[in-house]
Each structure stands twice: as C-alpha cells, then as structure tokens.
Design an enzyme around this catalytic site. Structure first.
Site, PDB file in Angstrom:
ATOM      1  N   ASP A 283      -0.191   5.115   1.003  1.00 55.48           N
ATOM      2  CA  ASP A 283      -0.449   6.025   2.122  1.00 55.48           C
ATOM      3  C   ASP A 283      -0.531   5.264   3.440  1.00 55.48           C
ATOM      4  O   ASP A 283      -1.290   4.299   3.568  1.00 55.48           O
ATOM      5  CB  ASP A 283      -1.772   6.770   1.901  1.00 55.48           C
ATOM      6  CG  ASP A 283      -1.783   7.549   0.604  1.00 55.48           C
ATOM      7  OD1 ASP A 283      -1.205   8.634   0.574  1.00 55.48           O
ATOM      8  OD2 ASP A 283      -2.363   7.053  -0.383  1.00 55.48           O
TER       9      ASP A 283
ATOM     10  N   ASP B 270       0.863  -1.167   0.000  1.00 53.93           N
ATOM     11  CA  ASP B 270       0.000   0.000   0.000  1.00 53.93           C
ATOM     12  C   ASP B 270       0.911   1.232   0.000  1.00 53.93           C
ATOM     13  O   ASP B 270       2.111   1.124   0.291  1.00 53.93           O
ATOM     14  CB  ASP B 270      -0.891  -0.035   1.248  1.00 53.93           C
ATOM     15  CG  ASP B 270      -1.790   1.180   1.351  1.00 53.93           C
ATOM     16  OD1 ASP B 270      -2.425   1.535   0.339  1.00 53.93           O
ATOM     17  OD2 ASP B 270      -1.847   1.780   2.437  1.00 53.93           O
TER      18      ASP B 270
ATOM     19  N   ASP C  37      -1.666  -1.190   5.857  1.00 59.45           N
ATOM     20  CA  ASP C  37      -1.911  -0.626   7.183  1.00 59.45           C
ATOM     21  C   ASP C  37      -3.383  -0.608   7.567  1.00 59.45           C
ATOM     22  O   ASP C  37      -3.717  -0.145   8.658  1.00 59.45           O
ATOM     23  CB  ASP C  37      -1.370   0.808   7.247  1.00 59.45           C
ATOM     24  CG  ASP C  37      -2.163   1.758   6.354  1.00 59.45           C
ATOM     25  OD1 ASP C  37      -2.264   1.489   5.139  1.00 59.45           O
ATOM     26  OD2 ASP C  37      -2.700   2.753   6.875  1.00 59.45           O
TER      27      ASP C  37
END
Length: 221
Positions: A11, A9, A171
């Site tokens: 961000d 991922d 995240d």
C-alpha cells in the site's frame, strides 16, 4: 546492481489502495451510526493493517468500542475489504513495466506488507502483478510485523538471502525502521502514505516515481 533482492511494501508503494480501504471502513462506520471519513483523512491513517485503521477511525469519530464489539466490526470490515479490495485500487504509474524490467535484469522480488496475506495476494493477482514476486510476507505471516525488523529478517531467511544482498522499497517510517533494524538500505517513494513526509525520514534514497527505481538501485552501495 550489487543488491538484487528487492523487498516492496504494498500500500502506497506498489498500489494506491486507500480508496478501497476508505470505502470498506466507511461502510463499517455507517453501520455504527458514525460520521464517515473522507479519503484524505483515511489515507493519513493507513499503516499497520485494517485493525489499526479501524482503531484510528473509531477514535476520530467518537471513541473506541467494547472489545467484543470491536472484534466483530473488525472481522466484518476485513471480510468486506477482501471482497472489494480491487474495486478502486490500481497500481501506481509505471509499476508493471518497471517490475518487468527489474525481473528481466535478474532481480528477485518479494512483498513485505502489514496487510494480511490473503487480500495482498488477491490485489496482486487481480492487478496482474503477482507473477513478478516469488514470496509475500503479510502482517499475519509471523508473530511480528513492520516496524519490527523480524518481519524482514524472517522473509529473507525464507528466501535464502543475506541482508547485504537486499533492499527495502517502501513509503513509510514502518518500512524504514524495519529495514534499518534488519541491516538493509531503504528507498522511499515520495507519493505514498507517509504523513510525516518521506524526505524527513532521511532514507538512503528517495524516488518521486516508481520508474526511477532501476537507476536509483544501480547507484546504491
């Protein structure tokens, strides 16, 4: 390492981008005469792209806009963000060195993000990270995006990699759900943008620091 294709991922995983997202968002809110939001509030809203961020911010500051006006504000916000995407955004500690170590070990790496492709590549290029990745699947790459597993499946198909050879590193619940649906194990970073807490999602592994990844990945079945 049994799984040598690593999907990341962007961000909240590779880069701390919330400050630039907040700045672009608040410029749109100011233009509308709305109250601006602090960084903590914006960070809790990050996920699923700028359009969803704008929708959440509008609901928090007075309610939605008529569709035509919303589309115009969203377009202006995206243009503003693209121009300022790396003013404040920085990689998390240890990201560049760890990516280099993983690449030196023969890992193939790609980015799977809900952010559009153009600003995603720009961030990676401006921050000196683009060279580590052979592919990037953004929120506008396919007809689906995370948490739909089709986002990951399409990227792996383009790379010619079977799910049994890949890992998702992210995240948030979007990363976890997409990976599970695609048959991949997931490593979640605890420092990212996950309001419910990464540990509460029960991923296959947790990392408090990006530098822990090589050892964690070696232990994955």
């Amino acid at each position: 390492m049994k799984r040598n294709c690593l999907l990341f991922d962007l961000d909240g995983t590779l880069v701390h981008s919330a400050p630039d997202l907040a700045a672009s968002l608040n410029r749109r809110l100011e233009a509308l005469g709305r109250t601006t939001l602090d960084l903590e509030a914006v960070t809790a809203m990050v996920g699923n792209g700028f359009q969803k961020l704008l929708e959440r911010a509008l609901l928090a500051t007075g309610g939605p806009l008529p569709q035509a006006e919303f589309e115009a504000v969203n377009a202006a916000g995206l243009a503003d963000y693209f121009e300022n995407a790396t003013t404040l955004t920085r990689p998390y500690p240890g990201v560049a060195a760890t990516l280099k170590a993983l690449k030196d070990q023969g890992c193939r790496m790609a980015v799977c993000t809900n952010k559009p492709v153009a600003p995603s590549w720009r961030i990676l290029e401006d921050l000196g990270l683009a060279g580590f990745f052979e592919a990037l699947a953004g929120g506008d790459s396919y007809t689906v995006r995370k948490p739909d597993p089709g986002h990951i499946k399409a990227l792996l198909e383009e790379m010619g990699v079977a799910p049994r050879g890949a890992v998702m590193i992210g995240d948030s619940s979007n990363d976890l759900l997409a990976a599970r649906g695609a048959g991949l194990p997931t490593v979640l970073l605890t420092y990212g943008y996950c309001p419910e807490g990464a540990a509460n999602l029960r991923p296959d592994a947790l990392a408090e620091s990006f530098t822990e990844l090589p050892e964690i990945l070696r232990r994955l079945p």
